[in-house]
Scaffold this motif. Structure first.
Motif, PDB file in Angstrom:
ATOM      1  N   ALA A  31       1.527   5.494   4.425  1.00  0.00           N
ATOM      2  CA  ALA A  31       0.857   4.426   5.043  1.00  0.00           C
ATOM      3  C   ALA A  31      -0.365   3.957   4.521  1.00  0.00           C
ATOM      4  CB  ALA A  31       0.558   4.803   6.452  1.00  0.00           C
ATOM      5  N   GLU A  32      -0.856   4.951   4.139  1.00  0.00           N
ATOM      6  CA  GLU A  32      -2.425   4.732   3.233  1.00  0.00           C
ATOM      7  C   GLU A  32      -2.162   3.981   1.697  1.00  0.00           C
ATOM      8  OE1 GLU A  32      -5.706   5.635   0.657  1.00  0.00           O
ATOM      9  OE2 GLU A  32      -3.673   6.473   0.404  1.00  0.00           O
ATOM     10  N   ALA A  33      -1.106   4.514   1.101  1.00  0.00           N
ATOM     11  CA  ALA A  33      -0.819   4.098  -0.210  1.00  0.00           C
ATOM     12  C   ALA A  33      -0.279   2.589  -0.183  1.00  0.00           C
ATOM     13  CB  ALA A  33       0.200   4.763  -0.969  1.00  0.00           C
ATOM     14  N   MET A  34       0.432   2.282   0.948  1.00  0.00           N
ATOM     15  CA  MET A  34       1.235   1.197   1.042  1.00  0.00           C
ATOM     16  C   MET A  34       0.162   0.162   1.330  1.00  0.00           C
ATOM     17  SD  MET A  34       4.356   1.685   0.234  1.00  0.00           S
ATOM     18  CE  MET A  34       4.660  -0.176   0.518  1.00  0.00           C
ATOM     19  N   GLY A  35      -0.866   0.523   2.234  1.00  0.00           N
ATOM     20  CA  GLY A  35      -1.968  -0.534   2.501  1.00  0.00           C
ATOM     21  C   GLY A  35      -2.838  -1.024   1.009  1.00  0.00           C
ATOM     22  N   ARG A  36      -2.689   0.143   0.252  1.00  0.00           N
ATOM     23  CA  ARG A  36      -3.504  -0.286  -0.753  1.00  0.00           C
ATOM     24  C   ARG A  36      -2.607  -1.142  -1.831  1.00  0.00           C
ATOM     25  NH1 ARG A  36      -5.525   5.096  -2.751  1.00  0.00           N
ATOM     26  NH2 ARG A  36      -6.270   3.818  -4.915  1.00  0.00           N
ATOM     27  N   LEU A  37      -1.310  -1.076  -1.900  1.00  0.00           N
ATOM     28  CA  LEU A  37      -0.322  -1.551  -2.686  1.00  0.00           C
ATOM     29  C   LEU A  37      -0.106  -3.061  -2.507  1.00  0.00           C
ATOM     30  CD1 LEU A  37       2.537   0.749  -3.465  1.00  0.00           C
ATOM     31  CD2 LEU A  37       0.552   0.440  -4.955  1.00  0.00           C
ATOM     32  N   HIS A  38      -0.535  -3.534  -1.193  1.00  0.00           N
ATOM     33  CA  HIS A  38       0.171  -4.846  -0.602  1.00  0.00           C
ATOM     34  C   HIS A  38      -0.424  -5.881  -1.433  1.00  0.00           C
ATOM     35  CE1 HIS A  38       1.672  -7.874   2.036  1.00  0.00           C
ATOM     36  NE2 HIS A  38       0.719  -8.217   2.083  1.00  0.00           N
ATOM     37  N   SER A  39      -1.795  -5.743  -1.708  1.00  0.00           N
ATOM     38  CA  SER A  39      -2.360  -6.861  -2.513  1.00  0.00           C
ATOM     39  C   SER A  39      -1.839  -7.107  -3.848  1.00  0.00           C
ATOM     40  CB  SER A  39      -3.856  -6.832  -2.451  1.00  0.00           C
ATOM     41  OG  SER A  39      -4.188  -5.629  -3.108  1.00  0.00           O
ATOM     42  N   SER A  40      -1.095  -6.153  -4.300  1.00  0.00           N
ATOM     43  CA  SER A  40      -0.851  -6.420  -5.912  1.00  0.00           C
ATOM     44  C   SER A  40       0.594  -6.572  -5.854  1.00  0.00           C
ATOM     45  CB  SER A  40      -1.311  -5.177  -6.653  1.00  0.00           C
ATOM     46  OG  SER A  40      -1.448  -3.857  -6.166  1.00  0.00           O
ATOM     47  N   SER A  41       1.312  -6.735  -4.699  1.00  0.00           N
ATOM     48  CA  SER A  41       2.741  -7.250  -4.665  1.00  0.00           C
ATOM     49  C   SER A  41       3.143  -8.534  -4.279  1.00  0.00           C
ATOM     50  CB  SER A  41       3.534  -6.138  -3.685  1.00  0.00           C
ATOM     51  OG  SER A  41       3.136  -6.469  -2.385  1.00  0.00           O
ATOM     52  N   GLY A  42       4.331  -8.817  -4.578  1.00  0.00           N
ATOM     53  CA  GLY A  42       4.743 -10.062  -4.075  1.00  0.00           C
ATOM     54  C   GLY A  42       5.065 -11.073  -5.046  1.00  0.00           C
ATOM     55  N   ARG A  43       5.275 -10.281  -6.487  1.00  0.00           N
ATOM     56  CA  ARG A  43       5.383 -11.224  -7.764  1.00  0.00           C
ATOM     57  C   ARG A  43       6.680 -11.048  -7.884  1.00  0.00           C
ATOM     58  NH1 ARG A  43       5.398  -9.723 -12.374  1.00  0.00           N
ATOM     59  NH2 ARG A  43       5.370  -7.498 -11.728  1.00  0.00           N
ATOM     60  N   ALA A  44       7.851  -9.990  -7.614  1.00  0.00           N
ATOM     61  CA  ALA A  44       9.163  -9.860  -8.025  1.00  0.00           C
ATOM     62  C   ALA A  44       9.979 -10.603  -7.533  1.00  0.00           C
ATOM     63  CB  ALA A  44       9.111  -8.492  -7.853  1.00  0.00           C
ATOM     64  N   GLN A  45      10.971 -10.900  -8.045  1.00  0.00           N
ATOM     65  CA  GLN A  45      12.228 -11.450  -7.432  1.00  0.00           C
ATOM     66  C   GLN A  45      13.057 -10.727  -6.989  1.00  0.00           C
ATOM     67  OE1 GLN A  45      14.256 -13.593 -10.911  1.00  0.00           O
ATOM     68  NE2 GLN A  45      15.656 -14.234  -9.663  1.00  0.00           N
ATOM     69  N   VAL A  46      13.436 -11.014  -5.697  1.00  0.00           N
ATOM     70  CA  VAL A  46      14.458  -9.913  -4.941  1.00  0.00           C
ATOM     71  C   VAL A  46      15.597 -10.372  -4.919  1.00  0.00           C
ATOM     72  CG1 VAL A  46      14.355  -8.395  -3.040  1.00  0.00           C
ATOM     73  CG2 VAL A  46      12.290  -9.065  -3.834  1.00  0.00           C
ATOM     74  N   ILE A  47      16.520  -9.649  -5.202  1.00  0.00           N
ATOM     75  CA  ILE A  47      17.975 -10.193  -5.305  1.00  0.00           C
ATOM     76  C   ILE A  47      18.802  -9.123  -4.339  1.00  0.00           C
ATOM     77  CG2 ILE A  47      20.104 -10.671  -6.540  1.00  0.00           C
ATOM     78  CD1 ILE A  47      17.900 -10.808  -9.182  1.00  0.00           C
ATOM     79  N   GLY A  48      19.678  -9.653  -3.189  1.00  0.00           N
ATOM     80  CA  GLY A  48      20.305  -8.804  -2.571  1.00  0.00           C
ATOM     81  C   GLY A  48      21.750  -9.069  -2.930  1.00  0.00           C
TER      82      GLY A  48
END
Lengths: 313, 131
Positions: A31-48
Motif C-alpha cells: 500500500a505504501e509503495a503503490m502510493g509512491r508509484l502512482h504518479s510515475s505510472s500510466g505510460r504503458a500500453q496495456v493489452i489484454g
C-alpha cells in the motif's frame, strides 16, 4: 527494503518481483509503495489477451512480446491461471509456452493465481500493471485464465482487448456468448492452418458485421499461426492501430478512468472483506449469527444487515 | 494478509522425463502452494531468472539423467551470485546416496530420491521455507 518503490522505478527485477508479492498478499508495504508509484505510472500500453482454453494464448503472447522487442520496446507479461477453490493452491504453467523469451532481461513475466477472484483476473492485477508500468515497461500484456465465458473484466484494465479463438470448436458462437463477443477490439483466429478455418472466419465476419454500428470502428479479424510466427506482426500492427485510434478521441482517457475506478472499487472491496471476515471480532459474531439462522431465530438477510450496520458505523 | 508459498518446479538440462516433476507439482498445489511449472530443458540461468521474476520461496529441481552434481550446483551457484540466499532449494530424481552430502554442501537444502512419500516433500518445504 525501504526504498522498494524507488528500486522498482529504476527497473530492478528483484524489487519488481518482491513488490508484486507484497501486492498479492495485500501487505501494508504494498500500500505504501503503490502510493509512491502512482504518479510515475500510466505510460504503458496495456493489452489484454483472452479466449477459450487451448486457443494458444501463451504461445501467441510470447510471439507478440518478441515482435515488440524487435521494435525496441520493453515488455511486461502477467499470466493468470486458476487457483483451486479447494486447496487454495495453483499450478501456473503459462511459462512452458514462453520459454523462448525467458532469457530476455527486457521481458518481465509474472505468473499469478486467481486467488478467489472471478472474471478471469486476480485481485492484485491492477497493482501489478501499475508496478510494471512504473518500472518502465512500454507494453504490458495481461493473459486471462481462459475459461472463455466470464472473462469480461479484462476490459477494465486493457487499452486493447484481443479475443483469441481457434477453428474446429464446433459452434463457435457458443464459445463467445455471455459478453465475450462485445469486449473484443480485435479478434484473432489462431491455429489458422487447421481445418474449419474458413468456416470460423465466415462466422466471425458476419457476427462482426451485424454488431457494427455506422461510424464505429470495425473489429478486425486477424488469422495467426503463433507457433510458426505467422500473422503476428499483422496482429501487432492492428493492436498499435487500435491504440492510435483510442488516442485520437477521449476514448483513451475514458479507458484509463475506467481502470482506476475498477482498481479503487477492488481495493475497497478487499479491505471490507478483510475487515469483516478476517477480524476475530467478526468471526465470532458470524458464527453466532449462523447459529441463530440455523435455529430460525433470524434469517440470512437480517443477519447480513446486522453485520453491515456494525461495519459502517 | 495472507502469503502463499510459491514454488518453481524446473527440469534442468536435457532430461526429458517429467512425470515425477508433474506429480510433485500437483502434490504441492494440493497442499495450497502456488506452483510455477516451466517445462523441460531449462538452463540454470533460465531457472534462476524465472525464480527471480516469480519471487518464489522454493526452487524444486528434478533430474533423472545423472547430471545432478553439475546442474544442481550450477543453479545454487547462480542463486548465490544473485544474492538470492533466502530461496530454499530442493532436488529430486535418481540421486545416489553418496551424492547427497555434496549436494547439501552446494546449497541444495533437501534431496528426495525415488519412493519419497509426497507428504515428506510438502512437510519439508513447509518447515524449511525461509521467509
Amino acid at each position: 527494503m525501504k526504498d522498494l518503490a524507488e528500486r522498482v522505478m529504476r527497473g530492478e527485477q528483484r524489487a519488481i518481483a518482491r513488490l508484486i508479492t507484497h501486492a498479492e498478499n495485500s501487505s501494508p508495504i504494498a500500500a505504501e509503495a503503490m502510493g509512491r508509484l502512482h504518479s510515475s505510472s500510466g505510460r504503458a500500453q496495456v493489452i489484454g489477451i483472452t479466449g477459450v482454453m487451448g486457443a494458444g494464448k501463451s504461445t501467441l503472447i510470447a510471439e507478440i512480446a518478441m515482435e515488440y522487442r524487435r521494435k525496441g520496446r520493453t515488455v511486461g507479461i502477467i499470466a493468470i491461471d486458476p487457483t483451486s477453490p479447494f486447496s487454495g493452491g495453483a499450478l501456473l504453467g503459462d511459462r512452458i509456452r514462453m520459454m523462448s523469451i525467458t532469457s530476455d532481461p527486457e521481458i518481465f513475466i509474472r505468473s499469478m493465481g486467481t486467488r478467489g477472484m472471478l472474471g478471469g483476473l486476480t485481485g492484485a492485477v491492477y497493482d501489478v500493471v501499475e508496478i510494471l508500468d512504473a518500472a518502465g515497461k512500454d507494453v504490458i500484456i495481461v493473459e486471462t485464465v481462459g475459461v472463455g465465458q466470464a472473462e469480461v473484466d479484462i476490459i477494465k484494465i486493457a487499452d486493447t482487448t484481443v479475443v483469441v479463438t481457434v477453428p474446429g470448436l464446433g459452434d463457435s458462437i457458443q464459445a463467445f456468448k455471455a459478453g465475450i463477443m462485445e469486449i473484443a477490439d480485435i479478434f484473432v483466429v489462431n491455429k489458422a492452418d487447421r481445418p474449419g478455418f474458413e468456416r470460423i472466419m465466415a462466422e466471425l465476419s458476419s457476427m462482426v458485421e451485424i454488431s457494427h454500428m455506422p461510424g464505429e470502428r470495425g473489429v478486425p479479424i486477424v488469422p495467426t499461426v503463433a507457433k510458426e510466427q505467422e500473422g503476428v506482426s499483422e496482429l501487432v500492427d492492428e493492436i498499435d492501430a487500435h491504440q492510435a485510434f483510442l488516442k485520437q478521441s477521449t476514448a483513451f482517457e475514458e479507458h484509463r478512468r475506467r481502470r482506476y475506478e475498477a482498481e479503487l472499487v477492488e481495493i475497497v472491496r478487499k479491505r471490507l472483506m478483510n475487515l469483516i471476515f478476517d477480524e476475530s471480532v467478526f468471526k465470532e459474531r458470524i458464527e453466532k449469527l449462523v447459529e441463530r439462522i440455523y435455529a430460525k431465530e433470524t434469517d440470512p438477510y437480517s443477519a447480513a444487515q446486522e453485520i453491515l450496520t456494525t461495519v459502517l458505523k | 494478509m495472507e502469503g502463499k508459498i510459491r514454488v518453481l518446479v524446473a527440469k534442468p538440462g536435457l532430461d526429458g522425463h517429467d512425470r515425477g516433476a508433474k506429480v510433485v507439482a500437483r502434490a504441492l498445489r494440493d497442499a495450497g502452494m502456488e506452483v510455477i511449472y516451466t517445462g523441460l530443458h531449462q538452463t540454470a540461468e533460465m531457472i534462476v531468472n524465472t525464480a527471480l521474476q516469480e519471487d518464489v520461496d522454493v526452487v524444486g529441481l528434478s533430474l533423472l539423467s545423472g547430471a545432478h552434481m553439475t546442474l544442481f550446483r550450477d543453479v545454487t551457484k547462480i542463486l548465490k551470485e544473485r544474492d538470492m540466499i533466502d530461496v530454499l532449494v530442493v532436488g529430486g530424481g535418481i540421486i545416489p546416496e553418496e551424492d547427497v552430502p555434496g549436494l547439501k554442501e552446494a546449497g541444495v537444502n533437501g534431496v528426495f530420491g525415488p519412493g519419497t512419500p509426497l507428504e515428506d516433500i510438502v512437510t519439508f518445504i513447509k518447515e524449511n521455507v525461509k521467509r
